[in-house]
Design a protein around this motif. Sequence first.
Motif, short mmCIF file in Angstrom:
data_model
loop_
_atom_site.label_atom_id
_atom_site.label_comp_id
_atom_site.label_asym_id
_atom_site.label_seq_id
_atom_site.Cartn_x
_atom_site.Cartn_y
_atom_site.Cartn_z
N GLY A 103 -2.25 2.08 5.65
CA GLY A 103 -2.04 2.39 4.12
C GLY A 103 -1.01 1.61 3.83
O GLY A 103 -0.33 0.66 4.21
N ILE A 104 -0.52 1.87 2.43
CA ILE A 104 0.58 1.18 1.55
C ILE A 104 1.79 1.45 2.60
O ILE A 104 2.13 2.54 2.55
CB ILE A 104 0.55 1.62 0.41
CG1 ILE A 104 -0.60 1.50 -0.50
CG2 ILE A 104 1.97 0.98 -0.32
CD1 ILE A 104 -0.55 1.99 -1.79
N GLY A 105 2.41 0.36 3.04
CA GLY A 105 3.64 0.56 3.87
C GLY A 105 3.52 1.20 5.19
O GLY A 105 4.67 1.50 5.81
N ARG A 106 2.52 1.50 5.84
CA ARG A 106 2.18 2.05 6.88
C ARG A 106 1.36 1.45 7.81
O ARG A 106 0.54 0.90 7.61
CB ARG A 106 1.50 3.56 6.69
CG ARG A 106 1.39 4.48 7.80
CD ARG A 106 2.50 5.40 7.76
NE ARG A 106 2.31 6.56 8.78
CZ ARG A 106 2.93 7.75 8.60
NH1 ARG A 106 3.65 8.07 7.59
NH2 ARG A 106 2.75 8.80 9.55
N TYR A 107 1.93 1.31 9.10
CA TYR A 107 1.27 0.56 10.23
C TYR A 107 1.20 1.51 11.51
O TYR A 107 2.09 2.11 11.93
CB TYR A 107 1.91 -0.58 10.44
CG TYR A 107 2.20 -1.49 9.21
CD1 TYR A 107 1.27 -2.43 8.84
CD2 TYR A 107 3.35 -1.18 8.24
CE1 TYR A 107 1.29 -3.22 7.77
CE2 TYR A 107 3.53 -2.02 7.15
CZ TYR A 107 2.54 -2.82 6.78
OH TYR A 107 2.65 -3.74 5.54
N ARG A 108 0.30 1.03 12.27
CA ARG A 108 0.07 1.70 13.64
C ARG A 108 -0.12 0.72 14.70
O ARG A 108 -0.86 -0.39 14.36
CB ARG A 108 -1.02 2.64 13.63
CG ARG A 108 -1.44 3.30 15.03
CD ARG A 108 -2.38 4.51 15.02
NE ARG A 108 -3.95 3.79 14.77
CZ ARG A 108 -4.68 3.65 15.48
NH1 ARG A 108 -4.24 3.94 16.98
NH2 ARG A 108 -5.80 3.04 15.61
N LEU A 109 0.55 0.77 15.67
CA LEU A 109 0.50 -0.13 17.14
C LEU A 109 0.16 0.21 18.26
O LEU A 109 0.15 1.68 18.28
CB LEU A 109 1.96 -0.91 17.26
CG LEU A 109 2.71 -1.27 16.13
CD1 LEU A 109 3.98 -1.73 16.65
CD2 LEU A 109 2.06 -2.52 15.63
N VAL A 110 -0.75 -0.12 18.87
CA VAL A 110 -1.27 0.20 20.24
C VAL A 110 -0.07 -0.92 21.15
O VAL A 110 -0.30 -2.12 21.12
CB VAL A 110 -2.72 -0.01 20.74
CG1 VAL A 110 -2.91 0.28 21.88
CG2 VAL A 110 -3.32 0.91 19.69
N VAL A 111 0.48 -0.08 21.79
CA VAL A 111 1.61 -0.87 22.70
C VAL A 111 1.42 -0.73 24.11
O VAL A 111 1.08 0.49 24.73
CB VAL A 111 3.00 -0.38 22.49
CG1 VAL A 111 4.04 -1.29 23.19
CG2 VAL A 111 3.09 -0.51 20.87
N ALA A 112 1.85 -1.81 24.83
CA ALA A 112 1.49 -1.53 26.42
C ALA A 112 2.97 -1.10 26.95
O ALA A 112 3.88 -1.59 26.72
CB ALA A 112 1.32 -2.79 27.19
N ALA A 113 2.58 0.01 27.63
CA ALA A 113 3.92 0.56 28.58
C ALA A 113 4.24 -0.44 29.70
O ALA A 113 3.47 -1.22 30.15
CB ALA A 113 3.65 2.09 29.02
N PRO B 139 -1.46 2.16 27.73
CA PRO B 139 -1.25 1.78 26.36
C PRO B 139 -0.85 3.21 25.42
O PRO B 139 -1.19 4.30 25.81
CB PRO B 139 -2.56 1.42 25.60
CG PRO B 139 -3.59 1.81 26.50
CD PRO B 139 -2.94 2.09 27.98
N PHE B 140 0.10 3.10 24.69
CA PHE B 140 0.64 4.23 23.75
C PHE B 140 0.54 3.84 22.26
O PHE B 140 0.63 2.69 21.85
CB PHE B 140 2.07 4.92 24.23
CG PHE B 140 2.98 3.65 23.78
CD1 PHE B 140 3.65 3.87 22.67
CD2 PHE B 140 3.29 2.89 24.91
CE1 PHE B 140 4.82 3.13 22.44
CE2 PHE B 140 4.54 2.04 24.68
CZ PHE B 140 5.09 2.18 23.49
#
Length: 563
Positions: free
Chosen positions: A522-532, A473-474
């Motif tokens: 946060g406001i307008g900010r997102y983080r993803l954990v994605v499978a390589a 994951p990254f």
Amino acid sequence: MAKARHLVLRLAFLLFLLASSAAGQSLFGDLFWQKPDFETNYGGEWKLVTPNAGVSAMHLAITRNNKAIMFDSTIMNVPPLKLPAGRCRSAPAKNNPNALDCSVHAVEFDFETAKSRPLRVLTDTWCSSGGFDADGNLVQSGGFMDGARAVRLYKLCDTCDWEEHPKSFSVDRWYATQATLPDGGFITVGGRHQFSYEFIPKAGKTNPKAFRLQFLVDTTDNVENNLYPFVHLSTDGNLFIFANNRAILLDYKNDKVVRKFPVLAGGSRNYPASGMSALLPIASPAVGRNGPVPAEVIVCGGSTKDAFSKAEKGVFQPAEASCGRLVITDRNAKWKMEKMPIPRIMGDMLILPTADLLIINGAKKGCSAWWFAREPALEPVLYRLSAPKKRRFQVLEGSNTPRMYHSSSAVLPDTSILVSGSNPNDGYKYTKVMFRTEVSVEKFYPPYFDPLLVMHRPRIVEDSVRGISYGQPFDMEFSLFDMLVVETDIRVTLYAPPFTTHGFSMNQRMLVLNVERFFVNGIGRYRLVVAAPPSGVFAPPGYYLLFVVNRGVPSYGVWVQVN
């Protein structure tokens, strides 16, 4: 008071989102149905980048340093640029054994500044092939005469030029196809009068022999309608090879045909009938998931088997409008047919960051070869894979510039389309010809550039993404100021930029990556954990463009290395 109340409600809603995603859970993805893509009636837009890039781009590739490598052939006379003094190539002629060729046949084109840097190519690249290695360098092979057995390397630096190894192949490779393998190596298939394949050797080495492929014997005819075969790496590690109107699955490691597919109706599809093909976007699995993953190919356009013979007599056959889709991992695969709104030969088929297809360039009558096509296909066509069958095709805004034989196009990091080339003449000719040699470069902006959709375009935080390792994951971050963004609104796509020539984008590949976790940061900010991608079978090692797509509106791409 109303504005203050609205602000308080928005802040409360944001806090709830943050709380709901603290554990990496997409609660709203479960509470709300999946929203459709944003609608638009925008048909796209064309803009001129430069009237003169210095060469007509018979071949085109986009590099990880955001440049376009464009080149034609050393047989082409009087291109508009000249090499600096002392850089000319030897070009002996019957009446002048000491003749020099000082013309520029290749450039590194900066598509942001529209400036061209001349490159010096020594062996003839006419109708050759190519692909990128694991370090993002362009490995380019074959061609005509002194270039027919050559392998060329173009490394990426401000002063780099071609490195050439003219005695690499065991036989000539003219109109052959080069495909990238799971380990980052290359295979080259076919070519004029060549019914074999071989692997690109290490620099300076020469292959002792080629591997005969009876399939290429079986698919040739009196005009060789099996040149530039469509070659795609399947998710099972085998190679899908389509030539003329038939296809096989080749286990290249054991030199064995493991599957033969049904004949595709509708005439011939490869050069000189010159249809188009793409491997459709692959659904990359979650981390740790094992099992087969389907792979599907599409083949569109082309012409009748006798189109070349008829064109020699001045009769230009209507191009084919049909498309066939085939799940190549299915043992009992059958072609599923569709029909394009515009018949087309010599077009390019590009995979957009949205995982839709763009069909662009080409003609409506005739076939490939100098002077052998009529009626330019000026309008691109969008093909939406996920739309109902009757609504998949959409005709877009047309260009005023015919892009015929020897034209090319490519997806850029900003998600626009670079369009260049077109030379259906035996040299650089601008007047007194039906279709002039084109050295101009344009950009086409697909429908997701609708000004009304700009606000919905995500932006990847570049330093949030580094290298991508197989099976791991990254993390990545993006910003987006839409209200109520949920995990089901977002797709992450990974695109391998191709080497494009003669209507086929070699090694073009897209994966739709699996989003494992979704966080609101946060406001307008997102983080993803994605499978390589799980391995090089899915994504051969190299540099890719990574996109975040918000309901059909893509971010600009960022370059990432996959290994």
